[in-house]
Design an enzyme around this catalytic site. Structure first.
Site, short mmCIF file in Angstrom:
data_model
loop_
_atom_site.label_atom_id
_atom_site.label_comp_id
_atom_site.label_asym_id
_atom_site.label_seq_id
_atom_site.Cartn_x
_atom_site.Cartn_y
_atom_site.Cartn_z
N SER A 165 -8.30 -0.57 -5.33
CA SER A 165 -8.56 -0.20 -3.94
C SER A 165 -10.06 0.06 -3.76
O SER A 165 -10.86 -0.85 -3.93
CB SER A 165 -7.71 0.98 -3.52
OG SER A 165 -7.52 0.98 -2.12
N LYS B 109 0.86 -1.19 0.00
CA LYS B 109 0.00 0.00 0.00
C LYS B 109 0.89 1.23 0.00
O LYS B 109 1.35 1.70 1.05
CB LYS B 109 -0.92 -0.02 1.23
CG LYS B 109 -2.16 0.85 1.06
CD LYS B 109 -3.06 0.28 -0.01
CE LYS B 109 -4.27 1.15 -0.27
NZ LYS B 109 -5.02 0.71 -1.43
#
Length: 590
Positions: A389, A191
Site C-alpha cells: 500500500s 482493500k
C-alpha cells in the site's frame, strides 16, 4: 531536637554521597561506552560466532541508553546487525564457524527470517560450519536453524512445527457496545484494512488473498527446510497436521528434524569437535554485540547509501512518551532524501522499505522526493517483510525494485475511516447538541452526528481521486497502462514471488542484490555502503531521557510480545491519518 538535626544532617550527607557514587558510576559507564564505540575488537584464532536467537527481530536494532548503562538489552535484535555480523564472520579467517543458540524467537516477518537464512547459506559457501542447539525451537527459529550442519535439541525439548495461520481481529461489536461506529469510504475489493472495524468476519475477497499469501509463505518455508534437512515437503505437512510440536523429543531425531539429543553442557564438546580440539578445551567466542566492533576491511570506492524506512507511514512524529514504535515520518524522510540528493559523495541510493503503509498524504510526498532523487542518481528499493500500500506507493518510482519471495507487497488501494461518536456521546453519556449554521454542510466532520448520504458521496469522490493518483504513480513508475495496473490493484496483497510475475517488482533477493544493482546502475567498479539515517547516539538518548519514550517503548514491546501492536493500535487510533494507504493494521500471522 539536637538528635533530630543530627539524624537529618546524616541523612542529607548520605544522600549526597549516594548521588556522587551514582554520578561516578554513570560517568564511568559513559566513558566505557565511548571507549567501546571507538575501539575495534580483535578476534582470536579458532573463534566461534554465537548467534543468540531469542527476543524479537526488527529491521534495525534499537538499543537504548539504559541498555548501554546496564549492559543488558531490550530483547530487540536488528536484522541489519545480524546480516552484517554473518558477512563479517564469513570474511574473517579467524572465525571458523557459527553457533546458533535457539530460544523464544519472534520475527517481524518471514521475509526477515529468509534474509538471515540466505546469509547463513552464503556463509557456508566459504567452507565454514554452522551448528545449532536449543531447548525449544520456535517455528521461525527452526526455519533459520535448519541450515546448520548439525541441529541439536535438549532431551526434554521440542520443535514447534504447526503451519501458518492468519487470524484477523474484528472490533465492530466491541465498538458498538460503547456507541461508536466507523464510517468508511474505500476503493478496492481486496482493500481489507477497514473490515476490522466494520465487519465480524473476513470478506470473500480478503479470504481469497490471505489464503494465497499464507500458503505461499508456508510453501517457501517447507521448501527451505526440505532442502536442508532432506525431509520431503509432504512429510513436513503431515508432521504439521499431526502437531509434532507435542511429540516425544526422540521423534524429532526419528523424523530428521534434529541430529541428536544432548544437554546444554554437551554442546561444548560438539563445538570442539568441529574445531578439531579436545572436548574440554576453552572456546573463543564473539557475540552479535562483539561483531559490531570487530575489525573489517576498510571501506573503499564510492559510497552507496542504504536508507532505512520502516514502520507506519505518518505525517508527523507521535510526540508522546509512549510512541507506537519506529515510523516513517513523511517530512523527515523527505528532508533526508533531499540531503542524499545533494550529497555528491553518494553515488546511488538503496531505500530499504519494511512498511505496511499509512498516511496517503505522506506517501505522496515521499514519492515526489524519490522522483527528484532519481533524476540525480540511481534509486533502488529493497523490500523487507512488507512494502505494501503506502509502502508500495513510495517504492513505485524507483529505478529498480528487489523483493524477497515472501515479501508482502502491492495492496494498491486507499480508504478513509471516520469514527461516528454520536452514539457514545448522546445515547451513552447523555450529551445533547444544538446548532446554528450559515451553510448546509457547516457541521461537516463534527462528532454530534454521522455523515449524511451527500457528505459520504463527497468523501467517496475524494477517496476515488486519491486512488486514481496512486494508480497513476504506479503506472508511471512501472511503465504500465492504467488498465494494466487496475487488473492487479483493487487493494490486493501479493507475495514478492507473485509480484515479480505481474511486474510490480523487478527481481527477487535481499539487500545485497539491491546494492549490487545500484552499483551497476551507477556504473561503479568499487564501492561500499553507508547506512542512513544514523542511529540515535547515546548523547541524544541521554538528553531525551526525560521523555523516557524509547526505553519504555522497548520494555513494553518485550513485555506485551505479540499483543504489543494491537495495544498500541487502540491507543493511537485517534492519531491515525483519516486517509490511509495501508494493509490491515493487524495481519496476525502465526
Amino acid at each position: 531536637m539536637k538528635d533530630f538535626f543530627k539524624y537529618m544532617s546524616a541523612t542529607v550527607v548520605g544522600l549526597i554521597i549516594f548521588s556522587l557514587i551514582c554520578g561516578a558510576i554513570s560517568v564511568m559507564s559513559i566513558v566505557g561506552m565511548i571507549a567501546s564505540e571507538s575501539s575495534a575488537k580483535d578476534v582470536s584464532d579458532n573463534t566461534v560466532m554465537v548467534l543468540d536467537m531469542s527476543g524479537m527481530l526488527n529491521e534495525r536494532s534499537e538499543s537504548t541508553f539504559m541498555d548501554e548503562i546496564s549492559g543488558g538489552n531490550s530483547g530487540l535484535i536488528g536484522l541489519d546487525d545480524v546480516l552484517a555480523a554473518i558477512k563479517k564472520a564469513k570474511n574473517n579467517d579467524k572465525i571458523k564457524g557459527i553457533y546458533i543458540e535457539a530460544g523464544m524467537f519472534a520475527a517481524d516477518s518471514y521475509a526477515s527470517l529468509t534474509a538471515i537464512r540466505n546469509a547463513l547459506l552464503d556463509f557456508k559457501k566459504s567452507g565454514k560450519w554452522i551448528i545449532a542447539y536449543g531447548d525449544i525451537y520456535t517455528q521461525g527459529c527452526y526455519y533459520v536453524a535448519s541450515v546448520a550442519d548439525k541441529v541439536f535439541l535438549n532431551p526434554s525439548g521440542r520443535v514447534d512445527w504447526h503451519g501458518i495461520a492468519s487470524q484477523p481481529v474484528f472490533l465492530k461489536d466491541l465498538m458498538e457496545k460503547f456507541g461508536v461506529k466507523m464510517q468508511v469510504a474505500k476503493v478496492g475489493a481486496y482493500k481489507s484494512a477497514t473490515e476490522m472495524f466494520t465487519g465480524d468476519k473476513m470478506s470473500d475477497a480478503n479470504r481469497e488473498q490471505v489464503t494465497v499469501y499464507i500458503n505461499g509463505l508456508w510453501q517457501n518455508i517447507c521448501k527451505g527446510v526440505s532442502e536442508s534437512r532432506k525431509i520431503s515437503v509432504d512429510s513436513l505437512n503431515a508432521y504439521a497436521d499431526r502437531l509434532i510440536t507435542l511429540a516425544d523429543s526422540k521423534d524429532f531425531v526419528k523424523y530428521k528434524f534434529v541430529d541428536k539429543l544432548i544437554y546444554t553442557d554437551d554442546i561444548k564438546t560438539e563445538i570442539n569437535k568441529m574445531l578439531k580440539k579436545e572436548a574440554d578445551e576453552k572456546i573463543n567466542t564473539v557475540s552479535l554485540a562483539d561483531m559490531k566492533v570487530v575489525k573489517s576491511k576498510e571501506d573503499k570506492g564510492d559510497e552507496i547509501a542504504v536508507y532505512y524506512a520502516y514502520g507506519n507511514i505518518v505525517d508527523q512524529e507521535a510526540g508522546n512518551m509512549m510512541s507506537e514504535g519506529h515510523s516513517i515520518v513523511g517530512k523527515t524522510v523527505c528532508e533526508d532524501l533531499k540531503e542524499l540528493m545533494d550529497n555528491d559523495d553518494v553515488k546511488a541510493v538503496v531505500i530499504r522499505i519494511n512498511s505496511g503503509g499509512g498516511s496517503a498524504y505522506a506517501s505522496e510526498q515521499i514519492w515526489h522526493y524519490v522522483e527528484m532523487l532519481k533524476k540525480k542518481k540511481p534509486v533502488v528499493v529493497s523490500m523487507g517483510g512488507m512494502a505494501a500500500s503506502g509502502g508500495y506507493y513510495i517504492s513505485s518510482g524507483a529505478n529498480w525494485i528487489v523483493a524477497e519471495p515472501t515479501t508482502l507487497t502491492g495492496s494498491i488501494g486507499i480508504f478513509g475511516m471516520f469514527p461516528d461518536m454520536s452514539g457514545l456521546l448522546t445515547e451513552k453519556l447523555g450529551i445533547k447538541f444544538d446548532e446554528v449554521k450559515t451553510n448546509k454542510n457547516s457541521t461537516f466532520g463534527t462528532q454530534a452526528r454521522p455523515f449524511t448520504a451527500e457528505e459520504m458521496a463527497y468523501l467517496e469522490n475524494y477517496i476515488n481521486r486519491g486512488y486514481s493518483l496512486f494508480r497513476s504513480r504506479v503506472a508511471q513508475g512501472r511503465k504500465m497502462s492504467i488498465a494494466q495496473v487496475e487488473k492487479i490493484a483493487q487493494g490486493r496483497v501479493w507475495l514478492g514471488q507473485d509480484a515479480l510475475k505481474i511486474k510490480l517488482v523487478d527481481e527477487l533477493g535481499g539487500l545485497d542484490k539491491a546494492v549490487a544493482k545500484a552499483a551497476k546502475l551507477a556504473k561503479l567498479k568499487e564501492y561500499h555502503t553507508a547506512s542512513y539515517p544514523g542511529k540515535t547516539d547515546w548523547i541524544d538518548q541521554l538528553l531525551n531521557m526525560t521523555s523516557g519514550g524509547n526505553y519504555i517503548n522497548a520494555q513494553m514491546r518485550q513485555t506485551f510480545g505479540e499483543y504489543y501492536e494491537p495495544f498500541m493500535l487502540l491507543r493511537s487510533m485517534d492519531k491515525q491519518s483519516a486517509i490511509q494507504a495501508r494493509i490491515p493494521f493487524m495481519l496476525n500471522i502465526k
